[in-house]
Write a protein that holds these residues in place. Sequence first.
Motif, short mmCIF file in Angstrom:
data_model
loop_
_atom_site.label_atom_id
_atom_site.label_comp_id
_atom_site.label_asym_id
_atom_site.label_seq_id
_atom_site.Cartn_x
_atom_site.Cartn_y
_atom_site.Cartn_z
N ALA A 161 14.31 24.27 14.51
CA ALA A 161 14.52 24.95 15.79
C ALA A 161 15.04 26.35 15.52
O ALA A 161 15.88 26.55 14.66
CB ALA A 161 15.50 24.16 16.64
N LYS A 162 14.50 27.30 16.28
CA LYS A 162 14.96 28.68 16.13
C LYS A 162 16.28 28.82 16.86
O LYS A 162 16.44 28.31 17.97
CB LYS A 162 13.95 29.65 16.74
N PRO A 163 17.22 29.54 16.28
CA PRO A 163 18.46 29.80 17.01
C PRO A 163 18.18 30.80 18.13
O PRO A 163 17.20 31.55 18.06
CB PRO A 163 19.38 30.41 15.95
N PRO A 164 19.02 30.81 19.16
CA PRO A 164 18.85 31.85 20.19
C PRO A 164 18.94 33.23 19.52
O PRO A 164 19.65 33.40 18.52
CB PRO A 164 20.03 31.62 21.13
N LEU A 165 18.24 34.20 20.06
CA LEU A 165 18.25 35.54 19.46
C LEU A 165 19.66 36.12 19.38
O LEU A 165 19.96 36.90 18.48
CB LEU A 165 17.33 36.48 20.24
N ARG A 166 20.54 35.74 20.28
CA ARG A 166 21.93 36.21 20.23
C ARG A 166 22.60 35.77 18.93
O ARG A 166 23.59 36.38 18.51
CB ARG A 166 22.71 35.73 21.44
N ASP A 167 22.09 34.72 18.30
CA ASP A 167 22.66 34.20 17.06
C ASP A 167 21.94 34.70 15.82
O ASP A 167 22.16 34.18 14.73
CB ASP A 167 22.65 32.67 17.08
N VAL A 168 21.08 35.69 15.99
CA VAL A 168 20.38 36.32 14.87
C VAL A 168 21.00 37.70 14.69
O VAL A 168 20.62 38.65 15.39
CB VAL A 168 18.85 36.41 15.13
N PRO A 169 21.99 37.82 13.79
CA PRO A 169 22.74 39.08 13.68
C PRO A 169 21.87 40.31 13.47
O PRO A 169 22.17 41.38 14.02
CB PRO A 169 23.66 38.85 12.47
N LYS A 170 20.79 40.18 12.72
CA LYS A 170 19.93 41.33 12.44
C LYS A 170 19.38 41.92 13.75
O LYS A 170 19.27 43.14 13.88
CB LYS A 170 18.78 40.89 11.54
N ILE A 171 19.08 41.08 14.71
CA ILE A 171 18.55 41.52 16.00
C ILE A 171 19.68 41.87 16.96
O ILE A 171 19.70 42.95 17.56
CB ILE A 171 17.63 40.45 16.62
N ASP A 172 20.63 40.97 17.10
CA ASP A 172 21.70 41.14 18.08
C ASP A 172 22.55 42.38 17.78
O ASP A 172 22.83 43.18 18.67
CB ASP A 172 22.57 39.88 18.10
N ASN A 173 22.94 42.56 16.53
CA ASN A 173 23.76 43.72 16.17
C ASN A 173 22.98 45.03 16.30
O ASN A 173 23.53 46.06 16.68
CB ASN A 173 24.31 43.58 14.75
N ALA A 174 21.69 44.97 16.00
CA ALA A 174 20.87 46.17 16.14
C ALA A 174 20.75 46.59 17.61
O ALA A 174 20.82 47.77 17.93
CB ALA A 174 19.48 45.92 15.53
#
Length: 133
Positions: A20-33
């Motif tokens: 299962a993919k984590p929510p995008l909020r839990d993908v630091p590379k995307i969320d922090n960017a």
Amino acid sequence: MRGLLIAFGVMAILANPVAAKPPLRDVPKIDNALLDLGIADIIRKQCPDISARMLKALNYVWGLKAEAGRLGYTDAEIDAYIDSDAEKTRMRARGDEFFKARGVETSDPQSYCALGRAEIQKSSRIGSLLKAK
């Protein structure tokens, strides 16, 4: 023979469950960017001496969307994350913490300018999206 092939197929599926993919909020590379993009946008709006590098910002956004796609997220999932009121509220709170931690006084545009110039000088991701006028 056909039954054996079906059995092997079922075993292969059971042995390799779909992660299962984590929510995008839990993908630091995307969320922090995205947080950095939002911070740069606030700085350029609050500081009369700093503007955005709009083409760079657009390329940055497209790159983030492409990266999320490479990670397996659909356009609908990406759009839902970006358009979510809950995520916008969470990002605003993170941005407020960022500004507070760096001594930005929200009623003083020059404090945004000082932060923006510092980010530009250190060539941070935020600074790379800004330019001094």
